[in-house]
Design a protein around this motif. Structure first.
Motif, PDB file in Angstrom:
ATOM      1  N   ALA A 161      61.100  38.700  19.743  1.00 38.30           N
ATOM      2  CA  ALA A 161      59.758  38.141  19.528  1.00 38.30           C
ATOM      3  C   ALA A 161      59.778  36.625  19.663  1.00 38.30           C
ATOM      4  O   ALA A 161      59.098  35.922  18.922  1.00 38.30           O
ATOM      5  CB  ALA A 161      59.229  38.553  18.165  1.00 38.30           C
ATOM      6  N   ALA A 162      60.543  36.120  20.624  1.00 40.25           N
ATOM      7  CA  ALA A 162      60.561  34.675  20.863  1.00 40.25           C
ATOM      8  C   ALA A 162      59.129  34.192  21.057  1.00 40.25           C
ATOM      9  O   ALA A 162      58.323  34.882  21.701  1.00 40.25           O
ATOM     10  CB  ALA A 162      61.398  34.361  22.100  1.00 40.25           C
ATOM     11  N   PRO A 163      58.773  33.037  20.503  1.00 42.81           N
ATOM     12  CA  PRO A 163      57.377  32.560  20.595  1.00 42.81           C
ATOM     13  C   PRO A 163      57.038  32.053  21.999  1.00 42.81           C
ATOM     14  O   PRO A 163      56.717  30.892  22.206  1.00 42.81           O
ATOM     15  CB  PRO A 163      57.332  31.442  19.555  1.00 42.81           C
ATOM     16  N   LEU A 164      57.105  32.957  22.956  1.00 42.18           N
ATOM     17  CA  LEU A 164      56.801  32.608  24.346  1.00 42.18           C
ATOM     18  C   LEU A 164      55.330  32.302  24.520  1.00 42.18           C
ATOM     19  O   LEU A 164      54.474  32.960  23.911  1.00 42.18           O
ATOM     20  CB  LEU A 164      57.170  33.769  25.269  1.00 42.18           C
ATOM     21  N   ARG A 165      55.037  31.338  25.358  1.00 34.68           N
ATOM     22  CA  ARG A 165      53.660  31.070  25.767  1.00 34.68           C
ATOM     23  C   ARG A 165      53.388  31.897  27.010  1.00 34.68           C
ATOM     24  O   ARG A 165      54.168  31.864  27.966  1.00 34.68           O
ATOM     25  CB  ARG A 165      53.465  29.586  26.076  1.00 34.68           C
ATOM     26  N   LEU A 166      52.316  32.665  26.975  1.00 36.37           N
ATOM     27  CA  LEU A 166      51.952  33.547  28.077  1.00 36.37           C
ATOM     28  C   LEU A 166      50.602  33.121  28.633  1.00 36.37           C
ATOM     29  O   LEU A 166      49.748  32.646  27.890  1.00 36.37           O
ATOM     30  CB  LEU A 166      51.870  34.998  27.599  1.00 36.37           C
ATOM     31  N   ASN A 167      50.423  33.325  29.928  1.00 37.99           N
ATOM     32  CA  ASN A 167      49.156  32.986  30.556  1.00 37.99           C
ATOM     33  C   ASN A 167      48.728  34.137  31.469  1.00 37.99           C
ATOM     34  O   ASN A 167      49.325  34.351  32.528  1.00 37.99           O
ATOM     35  CB  ASN A 167      49.290  31.682  31.348  1.00 37.99           C
ATOM     36  N   ALA A 170      51.334  35.105  34.503  1.00 38.86           N
ATOM     37  CA  ALA A 170      52.099  34.184  35.325  1.00 38.86           C
ATOM     38  C   ALA A 170      53.577  34.463  35.043  1.00 38.86           C
ATOM     39  O   ALA A 170      53.991  34.446  33.884  1.00 38.86           O
ATOM     40  CB  ALA A 170      51.745  32.744  34.978  1.00 38.86           C
ATOM     41  N   PRO A 171      54.372  34.736  36.076  1.00 40.86           N
ATOM     42  CA  PRO A 171      55.784  35.074  35.862  1.00 40.86           C
ATOM     43  C   PRO A 171      56.644  33.821  35.691  1.00 40.86           C
ATOM     44  O   PRO A 171      57.402  33.442  36.572  1.00 40.86           O
ATOM     45  CB  PRO A 171      56.151  35.840  37.136  1.00 40.86           C
ATOM     46  N   THR A 172      56.526  33.192  34.543  1.00 45.58           N
ATOM     47  CA  THR A 172      57.270  31.956  34.306  1.00 45.58           C
ATOM     48  C   THR A 172      58.772  32.254  34.241  1.00 45.58           C
ATOM     49  O   THR A 172      59.175  33.366  33.894  1.00 45.58           O
ATOM     50  CB  THR A 172      56.838  31.289  32.986  1.00 45.58           C
ATOM     51  N   PRO A 173      59.599  31.268  34.546  1.00 42.60           N
ATOM     52  CA  PRO A 173      61.053  31.479  34.438  1.00 42.60           C
ATOM     53  C   PRO A 173      61.465  31.915  33.034  1.00 42.60           C
ATOM     54  O   PRO A 173      62.339  32.789  32.885  1.00 42.60           O
ATOM     55  CB  PRO A 173      61.644  30.115  34.794  1.00 42.60           C
ATOM     56  N   GLU A 174      60.833  31.364  31.996  1.00 46.41           N
ATOM     57  CA  GLU A 174      61.176  31.728  30.617  1.00 46.41           C
ATOM     58  C   GLU A 174      60.866  33.199  30.341  1.00 46.41           C
ATOM     59  O   GLU A 174      61.678  33.897  29.734  1.00 46.41           O
ATOM     60  CB  GLU A 174      60.414  30.839  29.616  1.00 46.41           C
ATOM     61  N   LEU A 175      59.705  33.648  30.776  1.00 49.61           N
ATOM     62  CA  LEU A 175      59.315  35.037  30.553  1.00 49.61           C
ATOM     63  C   LEU A 175      60.243  35.988  31.308  1.00 49.61           C
ATOM     64  O   LEU A 175      60.724  36.977  30.741  1.00 49.61           O
ATOM     65  CB  LEU A 175      57.861  35.259  30.985  1.00 49.61           C
ATOM     66  N   MET A 176      60.501  35.694  32.567  1.00 46.78           N
ATOM     67  CA  MET A 176      61.342  36.574  33.374  1.00 46.78           C
ATOM     68  C   MET A 176      62.768  36.615  32.822  1.00 46.78           C
ATOM     69  O   MET A 176      63.396  37.682  32.783  1.00 46.78           O
ATOM     70  CB  MET A 176      61.318  36.132  34.841  1.00 46.78           C
TER      71      MET A 176
END
Length: 170
Positions: free
Chosen positions: A67-73, A90-96
């Motif tokens: 549950a890392a506090p990732l920002r999603l768009n 948006a497939p950000t590097p952090e999310l992927m």
């Protein structure tokens, strides 16, 4: 039946997606609001499998902040085969990277996931409806686009299998 590891969204994003569910239900589209006694909540699935043992998943992910506090768009709406409508991220590097870390940890512990969730195959999304009737598909997509963009923050994660009444926060 399908089980998954879901990332749940902050209250503001959850509310906006629930409003979209209501708009689509009024149009005649069954959304995730309806099945399983309304237990579904807006989410992004990191992996899915035919079944998941919550204890085995928790052990496999003991060293991973699921549950890392990732920002999603959420930036677009789309349709998977079978007229499954979704909001795309948006497939950000952090999310992927985060999804790949979760997937690899599960694989290292012998937990099989559906191939659509393999890193490089996974399409980050929030499912809105599992089967939109063909005559109203265009209108359903238009309504999805009207709520975008949606910015969200991951606030929790859980192993979920609604058909088997499984819900365990990670």
């Amino acid at each position: 039946m399908v089980a998954s590891i879901e990332m749940h969204l902050d209250e503001r994003a959850t509310r906006r997606i629930r409003v979209l569910w209501d708009l689509l239900e009024e149009l005649g589209v069954q959304t995730l609001r309806t099945p399983h006694d309304g237990k579904h909540r807006p989410h992004v699935s990191l992996v899915a499998a035919r079944a998941l043992d919550p204890a085995a998943v928790a052990a496999a992910l003991a060293d991973v902040e699921v549950a890392a506090p990732l920002r999603l768009n959420f930036q677009f709406a789309g349709v998977f085969v079978g007229r499954v409508v979704f909001l795309g991220l948006a497939p950000t590097p952090e999310l992927m990277h985060h999804q790949a870390v979760v997937w690899r940890a599960l694989q290292a512990h012998g937990i099989e996931c559906l191939p659509l969730y393999d890193p490089g195959e996974w399409v980050p999304h929030c499912t809105v409806s599992m089967r939109v009737p063909r005559p109203i598909l265009t209108e359903a997509l238009r309504r999805c686009l009207e709520v975008l963009p949606i910015e969200a923050t991951v606030i929790r994660a859980a192993v979920v299998d609604y058909a088997r009444d499984v819900y365990r926060e990670l």
